[in-house]
Design an enzyme around this catalytic site. Structure first.
Site, mmCIF file in Angstrom:
data_model
loop_
_atom_site.group_PDB
_atom_site.id
_atom_site.type_symbol
_atom_site.label_atom_id
_atom_site.label_comp_id
_atom_site.label_asym_id
_atom_site.label_seq_id
_atom_site.Cartn_x
_atom_site.Cartn_y
_atom_site.Cartn_z
ATOM 1 C CB SER A 80 0.763 11.200 2.972
ATOM 2 O OG SER A 80 0.524 9.964 3.594
ATOM 3 C CG HIS B 263 -1.476 6.915 0.436
ATOM 4 N ND1 HIS B 263 -0.466 7.459 -0.326
ATOM 5 C CD2 HIS B 263 -1.283 7.358 1.704
ATOM 6 C CE1 HIS B 263 0.313 8.183 0.452
ATOM 7 N NE2 HIS B 263 -0.169 8.156 1.685
#
Length: 130
Positions: free
Chosen positions: A19, A54
């Site tokens: 992330s 993502h």
């Protein structure tokens, strides 16, 4: 003790993250850490271009990345679905691997305000049952 990421990088120590921990190594990335709105963030710049994690896990990631790039606010770069890791050696993409069998990685660039995705080969690492 202590030391910086730059010092570790220069010593050849492996730097990793997921992330925000993956986009931080690039020049810039797409983040939701500021008021939960997706926006550009300037990063450490060890790797050229931008990164968007993502890509399939949050419905507004892909369109936000495209919009930022098409408007000239973000550099070309890489996008990855959840579960995908990009492996760089000497600032060049060496491999893409995934913990999910259908997850993808992309090189994303812009030409005449149009965003183009190039799907990259991704090796599925399997479930460990052999």
């Amino acid at each position: 003790m202590g030391g910086s990421s730059q010092e570790a990088y220069k010593k050849g120590i492996i730097l990793a993250g997921i992330s925000a921990g993956s986009l931080c190594w690039f020049e810039e990335g797409v983040t939701d850490s500021m008021n939960n709105n997706l926006s550009k963030i300037d990063c450490l710049g060890f790797l050229t271009g931008s990164n968007c994690p993502h890509y399939d896990g949050e419905s507004n990631r892909r369109p936000s990345y495209h919009e930022l790039m098409a408007s000239g606010k973000m550099k070309e770069g890489y996008a990855v679905d959840d579960g995908v890791a990009l492996h760089f050696k000497n600032e060049k993409l060496s491999a893409s691997v995934s913990s999910r069998p259908t997850a993808k990685a992309y090189a994303v660039n812009e030409k005449a305000s149009k965003v183009i995705e190039h799907e990259l080969p991704v090796t599925y690492l399997g479930d460990g049952k052999q």
